[in-house]
Design an enzyme around this catalytic site. Sequence first.
Site, PDB file in Angstrom:
ATOM      1  N   ASP A   1       0.873  -1.184   0.000  1.00 17.58           N
ATOM      2  CA  ASP A   1       0.000   0.000   0.000  1.00 17.58           C
ATOM      3  C   ASP A   1       0.908   1.231   0.000  1.00 17.58           C
ATOM      4  OD1 ASP A   1      -2.085   1.783   0.338  1.00 17.58           O
ATOM      5  OD2 ASP A   1      -2.572   1.185   2.360  1.00 17.58           O
TER       6      ASP A   1
ATOM      7  N   VAL B   1      -9.271  -3.285  -0.182  1.00 16.62           N
ATOM      8  CA  VAL B   1      -9.703  -4.615  -0.628  1.00 16.62           C
ATOM      9  C   VAL B   1      -9.596  -5.625   0.509  1.00 16.62           C
ATOM     10  CG1 VAL B   1      -9.228  -4.288  -3.083  1.00 16.62           C
ATOM     11  CG2 VAL B   1      -7.386  -5.059  -1.580  1.00 16.62           C
TER      12      VAL B   1
ATOM     13  N   ASP C   1      -7.775  -8.475   5.403  1.00 18.92           N
ATOM     14  CA  ASP C   1      -8.886  -8.306   6.342  1.00 18.92           C
ATOM     15  C   ASP C   1      -9.354  -6.864   6.464  1.00 18.92           C
ATOM     16  OD1 ASP C   1      -6.517  -7.361   7.763  1.00 18.92           O
ATOM     17  OD2 ASP C   1      -7.777  -7.344   9.538  1.00 18.92           O
TER      18      ASP C   1
HETATM   19  P1  IMP Z   1       1.837  -0.536   3.836  1.00 19.44           P
HETATM   20  O1  IMP Z   1       2.856  -0.618   4.937  1.00 19.44           O
HETATM   21  O2  IMP Z   1       1.115   0.782   3.847  1.00 19.44           O
HETATM   22  O3  IMP Z   1       2.376  -0.893   2.473  1.00 19.44           O
HETATM   23  O4  IMP Z   1       0.693  -1.562   4.202  1.00 19.44           O
HETATM   24  C1  IMP Z   1       0.895  -2.910   4.112  1.00 19.44           C
HETATM   25  C2  IMP Z   1      -0.118  -3.682   4.931  1.00 19.44           C
HETATM   26  O5  IMP Z   1      -1.322  -2.945   5.169  1.00 19.44           O
HETATM   27  C3  IMP Z   1      -0.540  -4.920   4.185  1.00 19.44           C
HETATM   28  O6  IMP Z   1       0.301  -5.996   4.468  1.00 19.44           O
HETATM   29  C4  IMP Z   1      -1.951  -5.143   4.686  1.00 19.44           C
HETATM   30  O7  IMP Z   1      -1.923  -5.908   5.869  1.00 19.44           O
HETATM   31  C5  IMP Z   1      -2.460  -3.758   5.003  1.00 19.44           C
HETATM   32  N1  IMP Z   1      -3.274  -3.218   3.898  1.00 19.44           N
HETATM   33  C6  IMP Z   1      -2.924  -2.267   3.013  1.00 19.44           C
HETATM   34  N2  IMP Z   1      -3.893  -2.040   2.128  1.00 19.44           N
HETATM   35  C7  IMP Z   1      -4.893  -2.894   2.454  1.00 19.44           C
HETATM   36  C8  IMP Z   1      -6.179  -3.162   1.880  1.00 19.44           C
HETATM   37  O8  IMP Z   1      -6.632  -2.588   0.866  1.00 19.44           O
HETATM   38  N3  IMP Z   1      -6.916  -4.123   2.507  1.00 19.44           N
HETATM   39  C9  IMP Z   1      -6.480  -4.805   3.601  1.00 19.44           C
HETATM   40  N4  IMP Z   1      -5.282  -4.592   4.143  1.00 19.44           N
HETATM   41  C10 IMP Z   1      -4.487  -3.639   3.581  1.00 19.44           C
END
Ligand code: IMP
Length: 174
Positions: free
Chosen positions: A101, A151, A157
């Site tokens: 994300d 999503v 989740d």
């Molecule tokens: P980041 O550190 O912002 O890249 O987020 C990574 C983590 O956030 C992922 O491993 C997911 O657990 C959670 N996450 C990010 N986007 C989503 C989404 O659309 N749905 C569910 N979990 C998400």
Amino acid sequence: MAETLDLLLDNATITAKIAELAREIESDYENESVVLVCILKGSIHFLSDLARHVRLDTRIDFIQASSYHDSKTSSGVVQIRKDLDINIEGQNVIICEDIVDTGTTINYLRSLLETRNPKTLRVAALLSKPSAHVVENSIDYLGFEIENEFVVGYGLDYAERYRNLPYIAILRGA
Ligand code: IMP
């Protein structure tokens, strides 16, 4: 407004893509062994399917990091809740992430595991939201690029629900 799910990727589409990623990994690591690292909990199904498709000498380990707290936005802070059991020094390591994300989690974990001197360290991500990335990150094996929507399903989740769905859907109204 009631929560609704709009199908984004069905199970057959996900499975076919994971088989493709497995073929890429096999050709990159021919005659070598790999350690597949599952980032708990969201990557359980991705790791499980990928591991069953990869025909290499494979070990599996788990790491748990958290940056989300029952909400749809990242806290931006990564904590390690469970570390690896395997010593990855000198190993070919592939971190398996459900979704990139902002990129904060994968960047943090990549830097952390790099300090343990693996032979190679790569990232496999089932999903990526390019427009949400806030940190520079490179994904070596990518399943699907998606829009900046929240999503669920296939391990992902919302407040611990929906992980069991065999498909990926956009969650609306939560
Ligand atoms: P980041 O550190 O912002 O890249 O987020 C990574 C983590 O956030 C992922 O491993 C997911 O657990 C959670 N996450 C990010 N986007 C989503 C989404 O659309 N749905 C569910 N979990 C998400």
